[in-house]
Scaffold this motif. Structure first.
Motif, PDB file in Angstrom:
ATOM      1  N   ASP A 156       0.809  -1.221   0.000  1.00  0.00           N
ATOM      2  CA  ASP A 156       0.000   0.000   0.000  1.00  0.00           C
ATOM      3  C   ASP A 156       0.844   1.274   0.000  1.00  0.00           C
ATOM      4  OD1 ASP A 156      -2.335  -1.470  -0.016  1.00  0.00           O
ATOM      5  OD2 ASP A 156      -2.590  -1.393   2.157  1.00  0.00           O
ATOM      6  N   ARG A 157       2.081   1.179   0.470  1.00  0.00           N
ATOM      7  CA  ARG A 157       2.954   2.354   0.495  1.00  0.00           C
ATOM      8  C   ARG A 157       3.469   2.699  -0.896  1.00  0.00           C
ATOM      9  NH1 ARG A 157       6.882  -0.245   4.774  1.00  0.00           N
ATOM     10  NH2 ARG A 157       6.376  -1.948   3.345  1.00  0.00           N
ATOM     11  N   ASP A 178       0.365   3.467  -5.180  1.00  0.00           N
ATOM     12  CA  ASP A 178      -0.073   4.726  -5.792  1.00  0.00           C
ATOM     13  C   ASP A 178       0.902   5.244  -6.846  1.00  0.00           C
ATOM     14  OD1 ASP A 178      -2.348   4.678  -4.247  1.00  0.00           O
ATOM     15  OD2 ASP A 178      -1.645   6.182  -2.809  1.00  0.00           O
ATOM     16  N   TYR A 179       2.172   4.930  -6.703  1.00  0.00           N
ATOM     17  CA  TYR A 179       3.158   5.351  -7.702  1.00  0.00           C
ATOM     18  C   TYR A 179       2.878   4.738  -9.075  1.00  0.00           C
ATOM     19  CZ  TYR A 179       6.238   7.395  -4.158  1.00  0.00           C
ATOM     20  OH  TYR A 179       6.773   8.168  -3.165  1.00  0.00           O
ATOM     21  N   GLU A 208      -0.270   3.827 -10.220  1.00  0.00           N
ATOM     22  CA  GLU A 208      -1.687   3.966 -10.544  1.00  0.00           C
ATOM     23  C   GLU A 208      -1.945   4.288 -12.016  1.00  0.00           C
ATOM     24  OE1 GLU A 208      -4.667   5.385  -7.356  1.00  0.00           O
ATOM     25  OE2 GLU A 208      -4.086   7.122  -8.546  1.00  0.00           O
TER      26      GLU A 208
END
Length: 119
Positions: free
Chosen positions: A30-31, A34-35, A37
């Motif tokens: 989860d960390r 997003d990079y 996405e």
């Protein structure tokens, strides 16, 4: 002439396994997710296979962008770079790459830290 790391680890098939394992790990975090996405993952996997193959001495030329430019829009911090590197290192080890060869590949990755971080 000595055998390349690429040959020692099993060539393209082995590199593709490592890269698949690596991205499975990265995209499950989860960390980091997003990079990626808005990223075309098939293309990114292809570039990563090229990169790992090239640094391992394979018959492949890396055609990805310059590291600083390719990552500038992501605003990556040191913690996240280190996480990604750790996942690559783990994927290499868990796919049977020897410690010596893991060290050689990871030293190439470490050399990219400053450009990826925009330094």
């Amino acid at each position: 002439m000595s055998e390349s790391i690429y040959s020692q680890i099993g060539g393209q098939e082995a590199v593709e396994r490592v890269v698949d394992d690596f991205y499975d790990r990265v995209l499950s975090d989860d960390r980091l997710v997003d990079y990626f996405e808005a990223t075309e993952m098939t293309e990114l996997r292809t570039h990563q296979v090229q990169f790992v193959s090239a640094v391992a001495g394979g018959p492949v030329e890396y055609t990805g962008g310059e590291m600083r430019d390719a990552h500038a829009h992501l605003d990556i911090d040191e913690e996240h770079f280190d996480l990604v590197a750790a996942y690559l290192e783990r994927a290499l080890r868990e796919n049977g790459v020897s410690e010596r060869n893991v060290g050689a590949i990871m030293s190439e990755v470490a050399a990219l830290k400053d450009p990826v971080l925009g330094r």
